[in-house]
Scaffold this motif. Sequence first.
Motif, PDB file in Angstrom:
ATOM      1  N   SER A  51       0.814  -1.211   0.000  1.00 38.58           N
ATOM      2  CA  SER A  51       0.000   0.000   0.000  1.00 38.58           C
ATOM      3  C   SER A  51       0.850   1.265   0.000  1.00 38.58           C
ATOM      4  N   TRP A  52       0.172   2.357  -0.249  1.00 38.15           N
ATOM      5  CA  TRP A  52       0.761   3.694  -0.202  1.00 38.15           C
ATOM      6  C   TRP A  52       1.232   4.046   1.205  1.00 38.15           C
ATOM      7  N   TRP A  53       0.691   3.397   2.219  1.00 38.07           N
ATOM      8  CA  TRP A  53       0.989   3.700   3.611  1.00 38.07           C
ATOM      9  C   TRP A  53       2.274   3.063   4.125  1.00 38.07           C
ATOM     10  N   ASP A  54       2.849   2.127   3.404  1.00 34.59           N
ATOM     11  CA  ASP A  54       3.894   1.268   3.961  1.00 34.59           C
ATOM     12  C   ASP A  54       5.094   2.034   4.498  1.00 34.59           C
ATOM     13  N   GLY A  55       5.506   3.083   3.813  1.00 37.27           N
ATOM     14  CA  GLY A  55       6.654   3.860   4.275  1.00 37.27           C
ATOM     15  C   GLY A  55       6.398   4.506   5.627  1.00 37.27           C
ATOM     16  N   TYR A  56       5.196   5.058   5.797  1.00 38.12           N
ATOM     17  CA  TYR A  56       4.866   5.667   7.091  1.00 38.12           C
ATOM     18  C   TYR A  56       4.825   4.613   8.181  1.00 38.12           C
ATOM     19  N   TRP A  57       4.249   3.455   7.877  1.00 35.85           N
ATOM     20  CA  TRP A  57       4.174   2.403   8.887  1.00 35.85           C
ATOM     21  C   TRP A  57       5.562   1.899   9.265  1.00 35.85           C
ATOM     22  N   SER A  58       6.471   1.819   8.318  1.00 34.80           N
ATOM     23  CA  SER A  58       7.858   1.451   8.622  1.00 34.80           C
ATOM     24  C   SER A  58       8.472   2.476   9.571  1.00 34.80           C
ATOM     25  N   TYR A  59       8.238   3.747   9.262  1.00 30.01           N
ATOM     26  CA  TYR A  59       8.760   4.809  10.124  1.00 30.01           C
ATOM     27  C   TYR A  59       8.135   4.729  11.513  1.00 30.01           C
ATOM     28  N   TRP A  60       6.836   4.474  11.574  1.00 31.12           N
ATOM     29  CA  TRP A  60       6.144   4.364  12.860  1.00 31.12           C
ATOM     30  C   TRP A  60       6.770   3.268  13.713  1.00 31.12           C
ATOM     31  N   LEU A  61       7.085   2.113  13.116  1.00 24.42           N
ATOM     32  CA  LEU A  61       7.745   1.044  13.854  1.00 24.42           C
ATOM     33  C   LEU A  61       9.120   1.480  14.339  1.00 24.42           C
ATOM     34  N   SER A  62       9.867   2.150  13.490  1.00 21.90           N
ATOM     35  CA  SER A  62      11.222   2.559  13.876  1.00 21.90           C
ATOM     36  C   SER A  62      11.177   3.524  15.060  1.00 21.90           C
ATOM     37  N   ARG A  63      10.162   4.357  15.090  1.00 26.80           N
ATOM     38  CA  ARG A  63      10.065   5.386  16.133  1.00 26.80           C
ATOM     39  C   ARG A  63       9.452   4.865  17.427  1.00 26.80           C
ATOM     40  N   THR A  64       8.386   4.087  17.332  1.00 30.60           N
ATOM     41  CA  THR A  64       7.623   3.722  18.526  1.00 30.60           C
ATOM     42  C   THR A  64       7.987   2.365  19.114  1.00 30.60           C
ATOM     43  N   ILE A  65       8.390   1.415  18.286  1.00 29.75           N
ATOM     44  CA  ILE A  65       8.689   0.067  18.762  1.00 29.75           C
ATOM     45  C   ILE A  65      10.194  -0.148  18.915  1.00 29.75           C
ATOM     46  N   PHE A  66      10.951   0.182  17.888  1.00 27.02           N
ATOM     47  CA  PHE A  66      12.379  -0.131  17.899  1.00 27.02           C
ATOM     48  C   PHE A  66      13.253   1.028  18.358  1.00 27.02           C
ATOM     49  N   ARG A  67      12.759   2.245  18.235  1.00 30.19           N
ATOM     50  CA  ARG A  67      13.503   3.441  18.668  1.00 30.19           C
ATOM     51  C   ARG A  67      14.892   3.490  18.036  1.00 30.19           C
ATOM     52  N   ARG A  68      14.873   3.368  16.721  1.00 27.41           N
ATOM     53  CA  ARG A  68      16.112   3.423  15.936  1.00 27.41           C
ATOM     54  C   ARG A  68      15.971   4.505  14.863  1.00 27.41           C
ATOM     55  N   LYS A  69      17.102   4.913  14.299  1.00 24.00           N
ATOM     56  CA  LYS A  69      17.130   5.899  13.219  1.00 24.00           C
ATOM     57  C   LYS A  69      16.648   5.246  11.936  1.00 24.00           C
ATOM     58  N   PHE A  70      15.669   5.857  11.300  1.00 25.27           N
ATOM     59  CA  PHE A  70      14.937   5.260  10.190  1.00 25.27           C
ATOM     60  C   PHE A  70      15.673   5.372   8.863  1.00 25.27           C
ATOM     61  N   HIS A  71      15.730   4.239   8.144  1.00 24.91           N
ATOM     62  CA  HIS A  71      16.244   4.192   6.770  1.00 24.91           C
ATOM     63  C   HIS A  71      15.367   3.216   5.987  1.00 24.91           C
ATOM     64  N   VAL A  72      15.168   3.497   4.713  1.00 20.39           N
ATOM     65  CA  VAL A  72      14.416   2.565   3.868  1.00 20.39           C
ATOM     66  C   VAL A  72      14.931   2.661   2.434  1.00 20.39           C
ATOM     67  N   MET A  73      15.001   1.518   1.782  1.00 16.08           N
ATOM     68  CA  MET A  73      15.463   1.443   0.395  1.00 16.08           C
ATOM     69  C   MET A  73      14.276   1.616  -0.551  1.00 16.08           C
ATOM     70  N   MET A  74      14.472   2.397  -1.618  1.00 16.31           N
ATOM     71  CA  MET A  74      13.402   2.681  -2.568  1.00 16.31           C
ATOM     72  C   MET A  74      13.953   2.707  -3.984  1.00 16.31           C
ATOM     73  N   ASP A  75      13.173   2.238  -4.936  1.00 13.66           N
ATOM     74  CA  ASP A  75      13.563   2.294  -6.344  1.00 13.66           C
ATOM     75  C   ASP A  75      13.907   3.734  -6.740  1.00 13.66           C
ATOM     76  N   GLU A  76      15.024   3.904  -7.419  1.00 14.63           N
ATOM     77  CA  GLU A  76      15.533   5.247  -7.693  1.00 14.63           C
ATOM     78  C   GLU A  76      14.583   6.086  -8.539  1.00 14.63           C
ATOM     79  N   GLU A  77      13.951   5.512  -9.538  1.00 10.89           N
ATOM     80  CA  GLU A  77      13.041   6.291 -10.370  1.00 10.89           C
ATOM     81  C   GLU A  77      11.864   6.828  -9.546  1.00 10.89           C
ATOM     82  N   ASN A  78      11.346   6.002  -8.639  1.00 15.53           N
ATOM     83  CA  ASN A  78      10.252   6.459  -7.776  1.00 15.53           C
ATOM     84  C   ASN A  78      10.728   7.523  -6.800  1.00 15.53           C
TER      85      ASN A  78
END
Length: 203
Positions: A51-78
Amino acid sequence: MIKARHNLFWFWFFRNFFALRQAIHFRKMTVVSEVSIPENQSVLLLQNHFSWWDGYWSYWLSRTIFRRKFHVMMDEENLKQRMFLNQIGVFSVQKNSRDLLSSLHYSAEILKDRQNLLTIYPTGAMITQHQQNMLFQKGISRILSGKIANLAVVFAVFLVDYFGYARPEIRVYLEKYEGERTTEALQSAYVAFHQRCIEKQTE
């Protein structure tokens, strides 16, 4: 490749914008199974991408559950079409190019810092949450082939259902992976975990 940046203003905007939209569109978010990660471990989060939401949900996990600095890999054209995402920890990858190795090396370097979390959508494409035959991209095992001490691999499955309400509920299933770190082993274990999550969802 385009490396990740971390701009406090853009994180503030991203967090509040999506939190407001989520409150409008969803009834609630429930973490069904939490995992505990020691502070001396970085986190590689393997998450389903539907879904369109996945990036935000990944960030939400990094902030609220894991408390780590957020990084995510994304296709360069996008990413080039949405460059503001680069300001909140998104970096690029180009499949079937020489630049792919740079992105994989960069990913491994991120994971050497115990304060970091890296989200990868291992199928490399958006697929329905109901699809159970998943094919992982082989780059994951290359990232993990290096000597990365103190790394936790965590599976995340997000499932969305209405359950008789006007607005849907988001359920987050998490599991720490302890097995062999090859693409084939990770894929097999993730598919099995995804199936267990669907079974819990339908109980």
